[in-house]
Scaffold this motif. Structure first.
Motif, PDB file in Angstrom:
ATOM      1  N   LEU A  69     -16.617   0.753  -4.192  1.00  0.00           N
ATOM      2  CA  LEU A  69     -16.620   2.188  -3.919  1.00  0.00           C
ATOM      3  C   LEU A  69     -15.266   2.843  -4.151  1.00  0.00           C
ATOM      4  O   LEU A  69     -15.200   4.015  -4.533  1.00  0.00           O
ATOM      5  CB  LEU A  69     -17.086   2.437  -2.483  1.00  0.00           C
ATOM      6  N   LEU A  70     -14.191   2.107  -3.922  1.00  0.00           N
ATOM      7  CA  LEU A  70     -12.861   2.690  -4.113  1.00  0.00           C
ATOM      8  C   LEU A  70     -12.305   2.391  -5.499  1.00  0.00           C
ATOM      9  O   LEU A  70     -11.336   3.032  -5.940  1.00  0.00           O
ATOM     10  CB  LEU A  70     -11.891   2.185  -3.045  1.00  0.00           C
ATOM     11  N   GLY A  71     -12.883   1.390  -6.165  1.00  0.00           N
ATOM     12  CA  GLY A  71     -12.424   1.059  -7.506  1.00  0.00           C
ATOM     13  C   GLY A  71     -11.040   0.462  -7.544  1.00  0.00           C
ATOM     14  O   GLY A  71     -10.347   0.549  -8.566  1.00  0.00           O
ATOM     15  N   PRO A  91      -9.003   9.338  -3.296  1.00  0.00           N
ATOM     16  CA  PRO A  91      -8.839  10.796  -3.313  1.00  0.00           C
ATOM     17  C   PRO A  91     -10.145  11.567  -3.128  1.00  0.00           C
ATOM     18  O   PRO A  91     -10.137  12.656  -2.551  1.00  0.00           O
ATOM     19  CB  PRO A  91      -8.238  11.055  -4.705  1.00  0.00           C
ATOM     20  N   PHE A  92     -11.270  10.985  -3.559  1.00  0.00           N
ATOM     21  CA  PHE A  92     -12.544  11.685  -3.427  1.00  0.00           C
ATOM     22  C   PHE A  92     -12.989  11.811  -1.969  1.00  0.00           C
ATOM     23  O   PHE A  92     -13.881  12.604  -1.646  1.00  0.00           O
ATOM     24  CB  PHE A  92     -13.629  10.983  -4.259  1.00  0.00           C
ATOM     25  N   LEU A  93     -12.375  11.037  -1.071  1.00  0.00           N
ATOM     26  CA  LEU A  93     -12.666  11.150   0.359  1.00  0.00           C
ATOM     27  C   LEU A  93     -11.556  11.896   1.106  1.00  0.00           C
ATOM     28  O   LEU A  93     -11.674  12.127   2.299  1.00  0.00           O
ATOM     29  CB  LEU A  93     -12.847   9.766   0.970  1.00  0.00           C
ATOM     30  N   GLY A  94     -10.485  12.217   0.393  1.00  0.00           N
ATOM     31  CA  GLY A  94      -9.404  12.990   0.989  1.00  0.00           C
ATOM     32  C   GLY A  94      -9.540  14.440   0.570  1.00  0.00           C
ATOM     33  O   GLY A  94     -10.625  15.022   0.618  1.00  0.00           O
ATOM     34  N   ALA A 104     -20.541  11.383  -0.462  1.00  0.00           N
ATOM     35  CA  ALA A 104     -19.378  11.096  -1.301  1.00  0.00           C
ATOM     36  C   ALA A 104     -19.341   9.622  -1.693  1.00  0.00           C
ATOM     37  O   ALA A 104     -18.988   9.274  -2.833  1.00  0.00           O
ATOM     38  CB  ALA A 104     -18.093  11.479  -0.558  1.00  0.00           C
ATOM     39  N   LEU A 105     -19.723   8.737  -0.774  1.00  0.00           N
ATOM     40  CA  LEU A 105     -19.770   7.308  -1.085  1.00  0.00           C
ATOM     41  C   LEU A 105     -20.860   7.008  -2.107  1.00  0.00           C
ATOM     42  O   LEU A 105     -20.651   6.223  -3.045  1.00  0.00           O
ATOM     43  CB  LEU A 105     -20.012   6.504   0.194  1.00  0.00           C
TER      44      LEU A 105
END
Length: 273
Positions: free
Chosen positions: A102-104, A122-125, A148-149
């Motif tokens: 998920l975070l890559g 960053p997509f979760l921030g 988002a996940l």
């Protein structure tokens, strides 16, 4: 201090094996609250819209300081945290395979450290914490994080089959399986398997197995004599078990049981699988 509010959510089926659970947490403290977190096999990812949390110390890692949103990587040791004011956040409990997918990010880039969410995901921030603060319900907040996940599923890499297989076998055995025997079953060299595993999971197979075994054994504390628990979970003897508990939690078994330290599985309302 007010009674904490904890809302549990079962992840979407598409996140099976990647996310063990999601919780919404709200807690108010007029005076500083300090807690010790034992080592565990789940990686807490915190999207916060409250006051910062201070990571006071890490027994085997780096990244002390004050954080709003962050992820704590796979750590072979315990952490001490402190907060005062209002803690309001959505916490996602990732498996090591889930963090990689998920975070890559390679697991070894996250292991043994605390990393801000803006740097790790960053997509979760960004504006997401503000959106959570503006959302009226926990269902809406948790739903926003979960979406988002889900959106990140297709973008991230999948762990190599040999890595996923070895991690799952370690978990299924409760950390008791002999790593050499498992590696021999893969047909690959020990060096190759250990390198790929450490890169994607974050720790060596032996280190990861030790944490899983500690987690399973301490979940059974209070259900029998320490010597019996040590034997049941594959420790050489009670002294060996005690040393490992101190290593991963910072205190001996009886003190750990009496303190009822919070773990990821405590937050999720279940014991280790």
């Amino acid at each position: 201090m007010a009674i904490p509010e904890l809302v549990r959510h079962r992840p979407h089926p598409s996140l099976a094996g990647l996310v063990a659970g999601i919780v919404g947490l709200s807690e108010l403290a007029d005076d500083p609250v300090e807690r010790r977190q034992p080592a565990g096999s789940l990686l807490p990812l915190v999207v916060s819209f409250g006051d910062p949390l201070e990571v006071v110390s890490l027994s085997d890692g780096e990244g002390t300081g004050r954080y709003s949103s962050f992820i704590a990587g796979f750590m072979p040791g315990h952490a001490t945290t402190r907060f005062v004011g209002t803690q309001r956040c959505v916490q996602v409990y990732l498996t090591p395979l889930g963090a990689y997918r998920l975070l890559g990010l390679p697991g070894q880039d996250l292991a043994r450290r605390v990393t801000s969410l803006d740097a790790a995901a960053p997509f979760l921030g960004g504006s997401l914490p503000e959106r959570l603060a503006e959302t009226a319900t926990w269902a809406g907040r948790i739903g926003a994080v979960e979406q988002a996940l889900l959106s990140a599923l297709d973008a991230g890499p999948e762990a190599e089959p040999v890595v996923a297989w070895l991690w799952n076998r370690i978990c299924r055995s409760g950390g008791r399986a002999r790593i050499d025997n498992l590696v021999n079953q893969t047909g690959w060299s020990h060096r190759y398997v250990a390198t790929r595993f450490r890169d994607q999971i974050g720790l060596s197979p032996k280190a990861a197995s030790g944490i899983v075994r500690f987690e399973r054994a301490t979940a059974d504390l209070g259900r029998g004599a320490l010597a019996e628990l040590a034997a049941a979970h594959g420790y050489a003897d009670q002294s060996h078990f005690t040393r490992e508990v101190v290593r991963y939690s910072g205190e001996p078994p009886r003190a750990l049981l009496a303190a009822q330290r919070p773990t990821a599985y405590t937050a999720l309302g279940a014991g280790p699988p």
